[in-house]
Design a protein around this motif. Structure first.
Motif, PDB file in Angstrom:
ATOM      1  N   GLU A  17      80.483  27.096 -10.799  1.00  0.00           N
ATOM      2  CA  GLU A  17      79.133  26.639 -11.680  1.00  0.00           C
ATOM      3  C   GLU A  17      78.050  26.241 -10.842  1.00  0.00           C
ATOM      4  OE1 GLU A  17      80.397  23.269 -14.158  1.00  0.00           O
ATOM      5  OE2 GLU A  17      82.155  24.483 -15.080  1.00  0.00           O
ATOM      6  N   PHE A  18      78.539  25.654  -9.560  1.00  0.00           N
ATOM      7  CA  PHE A  18      77.143  25.616  -8.739  1.00  0.00           C
ATOM      8  C   PHE A  18      76.502  26.905  -8.355  1.00  0.00           C
ATOM      9  CE2 PHE A  18      75.484  25.414  -4.517  1.00  0.00           C
ATOM     10  CZ  PHE A  18      74.520  24.330  -4.463  1.00  0.00           C
ATOM     11  N   ILE A  19      77.395  27.940  -8.031  1.00  0.00           N
ATOM     12  CA  ILE A  19      76.942  29.336  -7.902  1.00  0.00           C
ATOM     13  C   ILE A  19      76.035  29.946  -8.805  1.00  0.00           C
ATOM     14  CG2 ILE A  19      77.519  31.645  -7.365  1.00  0.00           C
ATOM     15  CD1 ILE A  19      79.682  30.438  -5.389  1.00  0.00           C
ATOM     16  N   TYR A  20      76.472  29.818 -10.027  1.00  0.00           N
ATOM     17  CA  TYR A  20      75.885  30.607 -11.343  1.00  0.00           C
ATOM     18  C   TYR A  20      74.549  29.631 -11.650  1.00  0.00           C
ATOM     19  CZ  TYR A  20      79.066  34.060 -12.630  1.00  0.00           C
ATOM     20  OH  TYR A  20      79.757  35.175 -12.753  1.00  0.00           O
ATOM     21  N   PHE A  44      76.716  36.635   0.694  1.00  0.00           N
ATOM     22  CA  PHE A  44      76.406  36.115  -0.549  1.00  0.00           C
ATOM     23  C   PHE A  44      76.927  34.627  -0.603  1.00  0.00           C
ATOM     24  CE2 PHE A  44      77.459  34.574  -4.951  1.00  0.00           C
ATOM     25  CZ  PHE A  44      76.196  34.625  -5.571  1.00  0.00           C
ATOM     26  N   LEU A  45      78.263  34.634  -0.162  1.00  0.00           N
ATOM     27  CA  LEU A  45      78.976  33.338  -0.094  1.00  0.00           C
ATOM     28  C   LEU A  45      78.350  32.443   0.872  1.00  0.00           C
ATOM     29  CD1 LEU A  45      82.827  34.270  -0.913  1.00  0.00           C
ATOM     30  CD2 LEU A  45      80.946  33.230  -2.317  1.00  0.00           C
ATOM     31  N   ILE A  51      72.945  26.829   0.653  1.00  0.00           N
ATOM     32  CA  ILE A  51      72.279  26.156  -0.463  1.00  0.00           C
ATOM     33  C   ILE A  51      73.044  24.723  -0.737  1.00  0.00           C
ATOM     34  CG2 ILE A  51      71.760  26.199  -3.095  1.00  0.00           C
ATOM     35  CD1 ILE A  51      71.327  29.276  -2.635  1.00  0.00           C
ATOM     36  N   ALA A  52      74.535  24.873  -0.761  1.00  0.00           N
ATOM     37  CA  ALA A  52      75.040  23.715  -0.965  1.00  0.00           C
ATOM     38  C   ALA A  52      75.139  22.688   0.183  1.00  0.00           C
ATOM     39  CB  ALA A  52      76.563  24.050  -1.231  1.00  0.00           C
ATOM     40  N   LYS A  53      74.876  23.165   1.505  1.00  0.00           N
ATOM     41  CA  LYS A  53      74.704  22.196   2.560  1.00  0.00           C
ATOM     42  C   LYS A  53      73.406  21.410   2.317  1.00  0.00           C
ATOM     43  CE  LYS A  53      77.684  24.396   6.161  1.00  0.00           C
ATOM     44  NZ  LYS A  53      77.218  25.066   7.273  1.00  0.00           N
ATOM     45  N   PHE A  68      86.780  28.280   1.693  1.00  0.00           N
ATOM     46  CA  PHE A  68      86.820  29.663   1.190  1.00  0.00           C
ATOM     47  C   PHE A  68      86.692  30.859   2.019  1.00  0.00           C
ATOM     48  CE2 PHE A  68      86.230  33.200  -1.717  1.00  0.00           C
ATOM     49  CZ  PHE A  68      87.162  33.370  -2.519  1.00  0.00           C
ATOM     50  N   ILE A  69      85.269  30.764   2.704  1.00  0.00           N
ATOM     51  CA  ILE A  69      84.769  31.886   3.478  1.00  0.00           C
ATOM     52  C   ILE A  69      85.524  31.917   4.766  1.00  0.00           C
ATOM     53  CG2 ILE A  69      82.910  32.022   5.189  1.00  0.00           C
ATOM     54  CD1 ILE A  69      80.940  31.036   2.725  1.00  0.00           C
TER      55      ILE A  69
END
Length: 88
Positions: A17-20, A44-45, A51-53, A68-69
């Motif tokens: 959801e964060f990514i979308y 992309f990930l 962005i999340a950081k 995940f990465i």
């Protein structure tokens, strides 16, 4: 390193959801997001991790993307899955 889908390794739904939510701000269409997630596009990930950081540095989203990465993913969602294995 090669990639195959496996139910044991998933992104949490909060992460998806964060990514979308944030990827369109970088100019990605919903179709591109779907394609990049389903193909495990590492560039992309990593961009989504950056962005999340910035936005939620100590969140489970950031930890989930990082794990995940780096090939030790975990989570409760079942939308996108990853299993990494090395070739000899």
């Amino acid at each position: 390193m090669s990639y195959i889908r496996a139910n044991e390794f998933t992104l949490q739904m909060d992460t998806v959801e964060f990514i979308y939510t944030h990827a369109p701000q970088k100019g990605y269409s919903e179709e591109q997001i779907e394609e990049f997630l389903s193909s495990f596009e590492r560039k992309f990930l990593r961009e989504m991790l950056e962005i999340a950081k910035e936005k939620v540095p100590d969140s489970t989203v950031t930890k989930d993307l990082d794990a995940f990465i780096n090939g030790h993913a975990y989570g409760f969602g079942t939308r996108f899955c990853l299993l990494r294995y090395g070739r000899g």
